[in-house]
Design a protein around this motif. Structure first.
Motif, short mmCIF file in Angstrom:
data_model
loop_
_atom_site.label_atom_id
_atom_site.label_comp_id
_atom_site.label_asym_id
_atom_site.label_seq_id
_atom_site.Cartn_x
_atom_site.Cartn_y
_atom_site.Cartn_z
N GLU A 5 -26.74 -90.08 181.94
CA GLU A 5 -25.79 -90.77 182.81
C GLU A 5 -25.28 -89.83 183.91
O GLU A 5 -25.18 -90.22 185.08
N ALA A 6 -24.95 -88.59 183.53
CA ALA A 6 -24.43 -87.63 184.50
C ALA A 6 -25.45 -87.33 185.59
O ALA A 6 -25.09 -87.11 186.75
N ALA A 7 -26.73 -87.33 185.23
CA ALA A 7 -27.79 -86.99 186.19
C ALA A 7 -28.33 -88.20 186.92
O ALA A 7 -29.14 -88.05 187.85
N GLY A 8 -27.90 -89.40 186.53
CA GLY A 8 -28.36 -90.61 187.20
C GLY A 8 -29.78 -91.00 186.86
O GLY A 8 -30.46 -91.65 187.67
N PHE A 9 -30.25 -90.66 185.66
CA PHE A 9 -31.60 -91.01 185.25
C PHE A 9 -31.62 -92.34 184.51
O PHE A 9 -30.58 -92.90 184.16
N ILE A 10 -32.81 -92.83 184.23
CA ILE A 10 -32.98 -94.06 183.47
C ILE A 10 -33.00 -93.71 182.00
O ILE A 10 -33.84 -92.91 181.55
N PRO A 11 -32.07 -94.27 181.20
CA PRO A 11 -32.00 -93.88 179.79
C PRO A 11 -33.20 -94.36 178.98
O PRO A 11 -33.95 -95.26 179.40
N LEU A 12 -33.38 -93.75 177.85
CA LEU A 12 -34.39 -94.19 176.90
C LEU A 12 -34.03 -95.58 176.38
O LEU A 12 -32.85 -95.90 176.23
N ASN A 13 -35.04 -96.39 176.08
CA ASN A 13 -34.75 -97.67 175.44
C ASN A 13 -34.55 -97.43 173.94
O ASN A 13 -34.66 -96.29 173.45
N ASP A 14 -34.23 -98.47 173.19
CA ASP A 14 -33.87 -98.30 171.78
C ASP A 14 -35.00 -97.68 170.97
O ASP A 14 -34.77 -96.79 170.14
N ALA A 15 -36.23 -98.13 171.21
CA ALA A 15 -37.37 -97.58 170.45
C ALA A 15 -37.57 -96.11 170.78
O ALA A 15 -37.86 -95.29 169.88
N GLN A 16 -37.42 -95.75 172.05
CA GLN A 16 -37.57 -94.36 172.45
C GLN A 16 -36.48 -93.49 171.85
O GLN A 16 -36.72 -92.35 171.45
N LYS A 17 -35.27 -94.03 171.77
CA LYS A 17 -34.16 -93.28 171.17
C LYS A 17 -34.42 -93.02 169.69
O LYS A 17 -34.12 -91.94 169.17
N GLU A 18 -34.98 -94.01 169.01
CA GLU A 18 -35.30 -93.83 167.60
C GLU A 18 -36.33 -92.73 167.42
O GLU A 18 -36.23 -91.90 166.49
N THR A 19 -37.32 -92.71 168.31
CA THR A 19 -38.35 -91.66 168.24
C THR A 19 -37.74 -90.29 168.50
O THR A 19 -38.02 -89.31 167.78
N LEU A 20 -36.90 -90.19 169.53
CA LEU A 20 -36.26 -88.92 169.83
C LEU A 20 -35.38 -88.47 168.68
O LEU A 20 -35.35 -87.28 168.32
N GLN A 21 -34.66 -89.40 168.06
CA GLN A 21 -33.81 -89.05 166.94
C GLN A 21 -34.63 -88.51 165.78
O GLN A 21 -34.24 -87.53 165.13
#
Length: 320
Positions: free
Chosen positions: A296-312
Motif C-alpha cells: 500500500e505504501a509503495a502503491g503496488f497491486i496487492p497479492l490476491n487471496d490465493a497468492q497471499k496463501e502461497t506467500l504465507q
C-alpha cells in the motif's frame, strides 16, 4: 496470467534454498544479534535488481529502518538481469526481480554455491504508455504491439500500425536489456525473451522512459504500473486486447487475470548465506509480515487471496 505460466522458468528444486534452515541460523557476531527474540539488530542489507520492484523494496526498507535504525538497507536498480549477476556472484543479499530467475542465472548461482529462496511479493500491470496528446491509440491488440516492437519491425509511423491512425512518427522508449520488464514484454508480445527491435531509446531508469514519452506526441513506451500511476497526469495508458476485448491495466484486472498477457508477479530472492545474518533475517521477516502495508505504501497491486496463501506458506517454511 495464471500462476503455472508465471512459474514456467522456475529454478530446479536442487538449487532452491532449503527454506526450513534459512531463518534458524544465527547472525555473525560482528553483524548483529539474533533479531528473532526482540533484540536489536545492526549491520547492512544489500539489495539490487529490478527498477520496477525498487519502490516496493525501498518502502519496505524505510519502514524497517524506522524500527531498526542501526540497520542500513541499500537498494540498487541495475535491472533484474544486472541484479542477478551481482546476486549470483555473492555481492548482494537480496535480488529484486520482475521476472523469474532463468536457467543461465540459476547455473551461475549453482557454480558459485549461492542458494536462494523465491518469494512472490506483489503484482504488476506492465503498462503500455503514450503521450497524453495521443487521441487515437486508445486500445492496441497484442498483434499490433508485436508489429511495432518485433525484432524485424520497420514501423516508423502510427498509420503503419492502423490506416485510421495519423501519419505521426513513432518514437519508442523502453527498459534496457538488463531489465526484467524488457524480458517479460518481449517474451509475451514478441514470442521470445529478448527479441525486440533495437532502434528504441532504452534505459534501466523508468523516469527516463516517462520523460521521453511525455515529451513527444507520437511517443510510446512500456513500464511498470507504479511508475505510470505516479505520472498519469503526463502519460496515457493504452488498453490491451489479447483476443477477448480491450482491457485497461488496473489492480482489479491483474488480480482477476483479465489483463493478459501483461499482468505479472514481482519477486524478491534472498540468499541462504545472507539469511544467516541477523539483520537480513529480520528484514525478510519484516517484509513478509508487513507485506500489505508495504504494498500500500509503495502503491503496488496487492497479492490476491490465493497468492497471499502461497506467500504465507513460503513464509512459514522460512520460519521452519
Amino acid at each position: 496470467m495464471n500462476r503455472s505460466t508465471l512459474r514456467r522458468a522456475v529454478a530446479p528444486a536442487a538449487i532452491v534454498l532449503s527454506l526450513s534452515l534459512a531463518l534458524t541460523a544465527c547472525g555473525d557476531d560482528d553483524d548483529a544479534g539474533s533479531g528473532s527474540d526482540g533484540e536489536s539488530v545492526s549491520g547492512s542489507v544489500v539489495i539490487d535488481g529490478s527498477s520496477t520492484v525498487f519502490p516496493l523494496t525501498s518502502a519496505a526498507a524505510e519502514l524497517f529502518q524506522e524500527e531498526n535504525p542501526d540497520v542500513q538497507v541499500s537498494v540498487g536498480t541495475s535491472g533484474t538481469g544486472g541484479g542477478f549477476e551481482k546476486f549470483c556472484a555473492g555481492e548482494t543479499d537480496i535480488s529484486d526481480a520482475s521476472r523469474l530467475i532463468d536457467e543461465d542465472e540459476t547455473r551461475t548461482c549453482e557454480e558459485n554455491q549461492v542458494e536462494f529462496a523465491q518469494l512472490d511479493v506483489a503484482n504488476d500491470a506492465l503498462t503500455v504508455i503514450v503521450n497524453t496528446d495521443n487521441d487515437w491509440a486508445e486500445c492496441l491488440t497484442t498483434e499490433q504491439l508485436a508489429t511495432i516492437w518485433g525484432p524485424d519491425s520497420t514501423v516508423a509511423s502510427w498509420n503503419e500500425v492502423d490506416p485510421s491512425f495519423p501519419n505521426e512518427p513513432i518514437t519508442l522508449f523502453g527498459p534496457g536489456t538488463d531489465s526484467g520488464t524488457f524480458d517479460y514484454f518481449t517474451a509475451e508480445i514478441n514470442g521470445e525473451e529478448g527479441a525486440s527491435r533495437t532502434d528504441f531509446q532504452g534505459s534501466e531508469d523508468d523516469n527516463v522512459i516517462v520523460q521521453g514519452v511525455s515529451g513527444s506526441t507520437g511517443a510510446m513506451g512500456y513500464l511498470g504500473y507504479t511508475y505510470y500511476q505516479e505520472n498519469e497526469d503526463t502519460l496515457k495508458a493504452v488498453e490491451v486486447d489479447s483476443g477477448s476485448g480491450c482491457v485497461a491495466p488496473s489492480a482489479d484486472t491483474v488480480q482477476d487475470e483479465t489483463y493478459t498477457p501483461l499482468g505479472r508477479q514481482l519477486f524478491i530472492y534472498p540468499s541462504k548465506q545472507a539469511l544467516e545474518k541477523a539483520q537480513v533475517n529480520a528484514f525478510v521477516n519484516f517484509y513478509i509480515e508487513n507485506i500489505d502495508e508495504i504494498v500500500e505504501a509503495a502503491g503496488f497491486i496487492p497479492l490476491n487471496d490465493a497468492q497471499k496463501e502461497t506467500l504465507q506458506s513460503e513464509f512459514e517454511a522460512l520460519q521452519g
